[in-house]
Design an enzyme around this catalytic site. Structure first.
Site, PDB file in Angstrom:
ATOM      1  N   SER A 147       0.862  -1.123  -0.059  1.00  0.00           N
ATOM      2  CA  SER A 147       0.012  -0.091   0.016  1.00  0.00           C
ATOM      3  C   SER A 147       0.883   1.205   0.017  1.00  0.00           C
ATOM      4  O   SER A 147       1.641   1.531  -0.921  1.00  0.00           O
ATOM      5  CB  SER A 147      -0.988  -0.211   0.988  1.00  0.00           C
ATOM      6  OG  SER A 147      -2.174   0.798   1.047  1.00  0.00           O
ATOM      7  N   ASP A 225     -10.374  -5.499  -2.797  1.00  0.00           N
ATOM      8  CA  ASP A 225      -9.952  -4.515  -1.937  1.00  0.00           C
ATOM      9  C   ASP A 225     -10.782  -3.187  -2.046  1.00  0.00           C
ATOM     10  O   ASP A 225     -10.679  -2.698  -3.139  1.00  0.00           O
ATOM     11  CB  ASP A 225      -8.233  -4.224  -2.663  1.00  0.00           C
ATOM     12  CG  ASP A 225      -7.530  -3.137  -1.795  1.00  0.00           C
ATOM     13  OD1 ASP A 225      -7.968  -2.336  -1.538  1.00  0.00           O
ATOM     14  OD2 ASP A 225      -6.227  -3.406  -1.792  1.00  0.00           O
ATOM     15  N   HIS A 258      -7.486  -5.831   1.178  1.00  0.00           N
ATOM     16  CA  HIS A 258      -6.364  -5.312   1.313  1.00  0.00           C
ATOM     17  C   HIS A 258      -5.630  -5.557   2.442  1.00  0.00           C
ATOM     18  O   HIS A 258      -4.303  -5.002   2.491  1.00  0.00           O
ATOM     19  CB  HIS A 258      -6.702  -3.586   1.457  1.00  0.00           C
ATOM     20  CG  HIS A 258      -5.510  -2.543   1.418  1.00  0.00           C
ATOM     21  ND1 HIS A 258      -4.988  -2.497  -0.110  1.00  0.00           N
ATOM     22  CD2 HIS A 258      -4.803  -1.712   2.125  1.00  0.00           C
ATOM     23  CE1 HIS A 258      -3.996  -1.498   0.016  1.00  0.00           C
ATOM     24  NE2 HIS A 258      -4.045  -1.215   1.381  1.00  0.00           N
TER      25      HIS A 258
HETATM   26  N1  LIG Z   1      -7.785   2.368   9.621  1.00  0.00           N
HETATM   27  C1  LIG Z   1      -8.118   2.143   8.527  1.00  0.00           C
HETATM   28  C2  LIG Z   1      -7.549   1.046   7.806  1.00  0.00           C
HETATM   29  C3  LIG Z   1      -6.105   1.048   7.670  1.00  0.00           C
HETATM   30  C4  LIG Z   1      -5.381   0.072   6.802  1.00  0.00           C
HETATM   31  O1  LIG Z   1      -6.065  -0.687   6.194  1.00  0.00           O
HETATM   32  N2  LIG Z   1      -3.980   0.063   6.880  1.00  0.00           N
HETATM   33  C5  LIG Z   1      -3.325  -0.709   5.964  1.00  0.00           C
HETATM   34  C6  LIG Z   1      -2.435  -0.163   4.857  1.00  0.00           C
HETATM   35  S1  LIG Z   1      -3.432   1.050   4.127  1.00  0.00           S
HETATM   36  C7  LIG Z   1      -2.314   1.910   2.961  1.00  0.00           C
HETATM   37  O2  LIG Z   1      -1.068   2.022   3.130  1.00  0.00           O
HETATM   38  C8  LIG Z   1      -2.308  -1.773   6.605  1.00  0.00           C
HETATM   39  O3  LIG Z   1      -1.604  -2.546   6.262  1.00  0.00           O
HETATM   40  N3  LIG Z   1      -2.852  -1.850   8.261  1.00  0.00           N
HETATM   41  C9  LIG Z   1      -1.979  -2.840   9.093  1.00  0.00           C
HETATM   42  C10 LIG Z   1      -2.601  -4.036   9.275  1.00  0.00           C
HETATM   43  O4  LIG Z   1      -2.122  -4.585  10.254  1.00  0.00           O
HETATM   44  O5  LIG Z   1      -3.707  -4.374   8.656  1.00  0.00           O
HETATM   45  C11 LIG Z   1      -9.697   1.825   8.317  1.00  0.00           C
HETATM   46  O6  LIG Z   1     -10.197   2.356   9.133  1.00  0.00           O
HETATM   47  O7  LIG Z   1     -10.052   1.651   7.148  1.00  0.00           O
END
Ligand SMILES: N[C@@H](CCC(=O)N[C@@H](CSC=O)C(=O)NCC(=O)O)C(=O)O
Length: 282
Positions: A147, A225, A258
């Protein structure tokens, strides 16, 4: 460099570290998986850049990469996703900007410019730290990410093909100048003049490259996604690669979202992809 914790893992060692960063001007945390092969000789290194809200722990805990890194004899390095505890007003106000959202660039705008220098931190300071303090092959380094971090990996590799020999990404923010996450980050970190964004936008960089990246680029994208249509825009990077004559494998996978279930499904492929390049002499 301070060792925070260390764990035996697949015959190697998973470590978590903190060091004083001159580039960032604050302490920074990072993690390193040393495969068993590193006990007897220097090994290739693969940097992983994580996404928004992640830390140096996220990938090492969730992706299941160490099994394959141990098989291939590859060292894994994951930095945190931004400076922390900067004291900057607003740095904790939203999850997609500020702390946990450094976008792997060097900010030019106040107040961010003082500490948000993740591009130089990774390219220079963290890389030097790894090469000097771990059994790493200095000239045999790859990079990948997810991402925000998938995009950061593309930018670091495209701008520094002499440093990073291989690059791949999971669901990268592929054209940040054209999506809300990127516009918010670039507008605040780099300013309103979009000319200053070009060197940090992988799609624009691809169009401006004097010559293609020497190796094929691998990108995996889930079609379930929720961020795909508005934020990720891989079709723009795909079109830029076609125009630039860049070899790209962009695989679209039905149903995958995602998150790290997607990444852990495909992590074996990415380790094998990097091994094919890093396993050959430079
Ligand atoms: N808080 C957000 C969701 C945040 C999210 O999905 N972060 C992803 C990366 S998004 C792009 O850089 C991630 O990898 N999070 C860490 C994990 O452990 O999954 C929402 O409310 O949608």
């Amino acid at each position: 460099m301070e060792l925070i914790s260390e764990h035996a893992c697949f015959g190697g060692t998973q470590g978590f570290y903190r060091h004083a960063s001159a580039e960032i001007g604050l302490p920074m945390r990072f993690s390193v998986f040393q495969p068993p092969q590193a006990k007897s000789a220097p090994v290739p290194v693969l940097f992983y850049l994580a996404g928004l809200t992640s830390t140096e722990e996220t990938f090492m805990i969730k992706a299941g990469a160490q099994r394959y890194a141990a098989q291939h004899g590859i060292m894994l390095v994951a930095p945190d996703t931004s400076p922390r505890d900067t004291g900057i007003a607003g740095a904790d106000a939203s999850w997609d900007f500020g702390h946990g959202a450094g976008f792997y660039l060097d900010a030019t705008q106040a107040p961010w410019a003082a500490h948000f220098r993740m591009y130089s931190y990774i390219l220079h300071e963290l890389r030097q730290t790894i090469v000097q303090k771990f059994p790493a092959q200095a000239g045999n380094i790859g990079i990948f990410g997810h991402s925000m971090g998938g995009h950061g990996a593309l930018v670091l590799a495209l701008r520094n093909p002499d440093v990073f020999r291989s690059v791949s990404a999971f669901a990268p923010i592929a054209a940040p100048s054209h999506c809300p996450w990127g516009q918010k980050a670039f507008g605040n970190y780099l300013g309103a003049d979009q000319a200053a964004w070009q060197d940090y936008d992988a799609t624009q960089l691809m169009l401006n490259l004097p010559q293609p990246f020497p190796q094929e680029i691998l990108i995996d994208q889930g079609l379930g996604d929720k961020f795909l249509a508005e934020q990720l825009l891989p079709e723009r990077f795909e079109a830029a690669c076609a125009q630039a004559g860049q070899k790209l494998t962009l695989r679209r996978h039905a149903a995958y979202d995602h998150g790290y279930y997607f990444i852990s499904t495909l992590i074996e492929d990415h380790l094998a992809f990097h091994q094919r390049i890093l396993g050959t002499a430079s």
